[in-house]
Design an enzyme around this catalytic site. Structure first.
Site, short mmCIF file in Angstrom:
data_model
loop_
_atom_site.label_atom_id
_atom_site.label_comp_id
_atom_site.label_asym_id
_atom_site.label_seq_id
_atom_site.Cartn_x
_atom_site.Cartn_y
_atom_site.Cartn_z
N TYR A 1 -9.24 9.25 1.82
CA TYR A 1 -9.76 10.03 2.94
C TYR A 1 -10.51 11.22 2.33
CZ TYR A 1 -6.48 7.60 6.09
OH TYR A 1 -5.78 6.66 6.82
N PRO B 1 -8.50 5.69 15.90
CA PRO B 1 -8.18 4.81 14.76
C PRO B 1 -7.64 5.55 13.55
CG PRO B 1 -10.57 4.98 15.10
CD PRO B 1 -9.92 5.70 16.24
N TYR C 1 3.35 8.43 8.77
CA TYR C 1 2.28 7.50 8.39
C TYR C 1 2.82 6.07 8.20
CZ TYR C 1 -2.21 6.31 6.16
OH TYR C 1 -3.44 5.78 5.86
N HIS D 1 0.85 -1.18 0.00
CA HIS D 1 0.00 0.00 0.00
C HIS D 1 0.89 1.24 0.00
CE1 HIS D 1 -2.67 2.95 2.06
NE2 HIS D 1 -3.46 2.49 1.13
N LYS E 1 -2.70 3.19 13.77
CA LYS E 1 -1.46 3.00 14.52
C LYS E 1 -1.52 1.94 15.62
CE LYS E 1 1.05 6.01 12.38
NZ LYS E 1 2.13 5.47 11.53
C1 LIG Z 1 -12.46 -1.14 14.12
C2 LIG Z 1 -11.01 -1.03 14.47
C3 LIG Z 1 -10.11 -0.72 13.46
C4 LIG Z 1 -8.76 -0.62 13.76
N1 LIG Z 1 -7.88 -0.34 12.73
C5 LIG Z 1 -6.57 -0.31 12.98
C6 LIG Z 1 -5.60 -0.16 11.90
O1 LIG Z 1 -5.94 -0.04 10.70
N2 LIG Z 1 -4.28 -0.20 12.20
C7 LIG Z 1 -3.85 -0.39 13.50
O2 LIG Z 1 -2.63 -0.42 13.72
N3 LIG Z 1 -4.72 -0.53 14.54
C8 LIG Z 1 -6.07 -0.51 14.32
N4 LIG Z 1 -6.94 -0.74 15.36
C9 LIG Z 1 -6.42 -0.94 16.72
C10 LIG Z 1 -5.90 -2.36 16.94
O3 LIG Z 1 -6.89 -3.30 16.57
C11 LIG Z 1 -5.48 -2.55 18.39
O4 LIG Z 1 -4.64 -1.49 18.77
C12 LIG Z 1 -4.75 -3.89 18.60
O5 LIG Z 1 -5.66 -4.96 18.58
C13 LIG Z 1 -4.01 -3.91 19.94
O6 LIG Z 1 -3.42 -5.17 20.12
P1 LIG Z 1 -3.19 -5.73 21.59
O7 LIG Z 1 -2.48 -7.02 21.41
O8 LIG Z 1 -2.56 -4.69 22.42
O9 LIG Z 1 -4.65 -5.92 22.21
P2 LIG Z 1 -5.86 -6.83 21.76
O10 LIG Z 1 -5.83 -7.10 20.31
O11 LIG Z 1 -7.06 -6.17 22.34
O12 LIG Z 1 -5.60 -8.19 22.51
C14 LIG Z 1 -5.73 -8.31 23.91
C15 LIG Z 1 -6.05 -9.76 24.24
O13 LIG Z 1 -6.04 -9.90 25.65
C16 LIG Z 1 -7.04 -10.82 26.01
N5 LIG Z 1 -7.40 -10.62 27.42
C17 LIG Z 1 -7.95 -9.54 28.00
N6 LIG Z 1 -8.11 -9.73 29.31
C18 LIG Z 1 -7.63 -10.97 29.58
C19 LIG Z 1 -7.53 -11.74 30.76
N7 LIG Z 1 -7.92 -11.29 31.97
N8 LIG Z 1 -7.01 -12.99 30.67
C20 LIG Z 1 -6.59 -13.49 29.48
N9 LIG Z 1 -6.69 -12.80 28.32
C21 LIG Z 1 -7.18 -11.55 28.38
C22 LIG Z 1 -8.17 -10.53 25.04
O14 LIG Z 1 -9.01 -11.65 24.92
C23 LIG Z 1 -7.41 -10.20 23.76
O15 LIG Z 1 -7.29 -11.32 22.91
C24 LIG Z 1 -8.31 -0.83 15.10
C25 LIG Z 1 -9.21 -1.13 16.11
C26 LIG Z 1 -10.56 -1.23 15.81
C27 LIG Z 1 -11.52 -1.58 16.92
#
Ligand SMILES: Cc1cc2nc3c(=O)[nH]c(=O)nc-3n(C[C@H](O)[C@H](O)[C@H](O)COP(=O)(O)OP(=O)(O)OC[C@H]3O[C@@H](n4cnc5c(N)ncnc54)[C@H](O)[C@@H]3O)c2cc1C
Length: 396
Positions: free
Chosen positions: A200, A291, A388, A75, A295
């Protein structure tokens, strides 16, 4: 009641926890990952899709990017539409050919999970961490299945509502928060992308975004009034609004069945420091970002890379100086704020202010100036492109 002793207990099998697990595993550092979700739940969470250059590098260096390269899309740029004008910015021109990749988060999670399991990793799915205890000597996690996992370190990669951050003593970690004045209706449709790049659109009716996900799926964002609910948005109203806001002569919006619709709260938060003693916070557990700019996933992966590096340095230095672990937060926090600043600036460059807000017109003029600079100033576009596409990967 079974007890397992490991070195690093990782709570959360999202992008942050799984990246850390894979990196530790490659260095033969014992670790256990627990997640309250099952595999089916983890790989059906459709969220992010825009992978920074450094994220792709990290996944590639772990040997887990086969599908990403085969099925994902490179991209290179974005189209900006505003006030009847449109221009395309090719970010690779400003960043030595570097680009994003588009590959859905659930596919990234599936590959990271499979990579960890196939290499013999210990991951316990459908098991929640219910109690976290830690002191100067180690950590102890009591799980929902009655098992106990003890370790030297705890990686709290448990998302924005997890228990790791909440388990740290009051006052140990400060949270800086901001509620943005915008709201999105975000949706996915079984429709091929209407362009090979992100679009955008800044429009008097509100922002609209067109984001590739795959050859057959497109994600769209629509700015909606704060407090609005999904029930107010039947499919026909969505397509009418997307057509109006994204309109460009000679361009056709591809439509299809809408299979997911959600309201997105625009909130940002940074927790500082991202560490307390033997507990580290990664990804959404440490920071939430609007969002805009995609990031969140990328910061989560970068946190894992840095924590792996700090733990390696700690071991190389003898593994006794706990103060050395502060390097994790010290190195990550500036990157988090850089991303917050970029996301905030992009949000305000493309959104429409309520007509009754006193300075709406002034702020719209600022937007127009930012868009003009992006289209016409090489220095501005270079800075934008580098923010970006994201910083370069950490070299070993
Ligand atoms: C609609 C949408 C679009 C997005 N688009 C983008 C994008 O284009 N680019 C981008 O970089 N980011 C994007 N994001 C953000 C991105 O999805 C998150 O920042 C990312 O998932 C963070 O990853 P993580 O591993 O920190 O947390 P998560 O993916 O939330 O994972 C946390 C995990 O911890 C587990 N957990 C929680 N509590 C417990 C517990 N007590 N015991 C055991 N397990 C537990 C959960 O089940 C989960 O699987 C978007 C978010 C949304 C909602």
């Amino acid at each position: 009641m079974s007890t397992t002793h490991t070195r690093v207990v990782i709570v959360g099998a999202g992008p942050a926890g799984l990246t850390l697990g894979n990196l530790l595993q490659r260095r033969h550092v014992p670790c256990v990952i627990v997640d309250k979700f099952t595999r089916e739940q983890l790989v059906s969470r459709t969220r992010a899709g825009l992978l920074e250059y450094r994220t792709v590098e990290t996944i590639s260096r772990m040997g887990l990017a086969k599908r990403l390269f085969a099925e994902g899309h490179r991209h290179s740029g974005c189209e900006f539409r505003s006030a009847g004008q449109a221009f395309y910015t090719d970010f690779t021109e400003y960043y030595d050919g570097r680009s994003h990749h588009v590959f859905p988060q659930q596919e990234v999670v599936a590959d990271l999970l499979d990579g960890f399991v196939e290499a013999g990793g210990d991951v316990r799915l459908g098991v929640a961490a219910e109690q976290l205890q830690f002191d100067a000597d180690g950590v102890r996690v009591v799980c929902s299945d009655g098992s106990v996992i003890t370790g030297e370190f705890l990686a709290g990669a448990d998302g924005q509502h997890g228990i790791a951050r909440a388990s740290t003593p009051t006052g140990a970690i400060t949270e800086y928060e901001m509620q943005h004045e915008f709201q999105w209706l975000t949706l996915q449709a079984e429709a091929p992308p209407s362009a090979e790049w992100t679009i955008y659109a800044q429009h008097e009716r509100g922002f609209a975004g067109h984001l590739l996900r795959s050859d057959t799926v497109t994600r769209f964002h629509l700015q909606v009034p704060v407090g609005d609910v999904v029930e107010n948005w039947p499919d026909e109203r969505i397509w009418t609004e997307l057509r109006a806001r994204l309109e460009k002569p000679g361009w056709t919006l591809h439509e299809g069945r809408i299979f997911s619709k959600n309201m997105l709260d625009m909130r940002s938060r940074v927790a500082e420091p991202m560490q307390y003693g033997r507990v580290f916070l990664l990804g959404d557990a440490a920071h939430i970002i609007s969002p805009s700019g995609g990031k969140g996933l990328n910061l989560a992966v970068a946190d894992a890379v840095e924590l792996d590096r700090v733990l390696r340095e700690f071991d190389l230095a003898g593994g006794t100086e706990l103060d050395q672990l502060q390097a994790y937060s010290e190195r990550r926090v500036p990157d988090i704020w850089r991303a917050q600043e970029f996301s905030h600036a992009l949000l305000h460059m493309m959104h429409t202010y309520p007509a009754d807000s006193p300075d709406a017109v002034f702020r719209q003029r600022l937007q127009q100036s930012r868009l003009w600079q992006l289209a016409n100033s090489e220095a501005y576009a270079t800075n934008f492109a580098r923010s970006y596409i994201g910083p370069l990967p950490i070299e070993d």
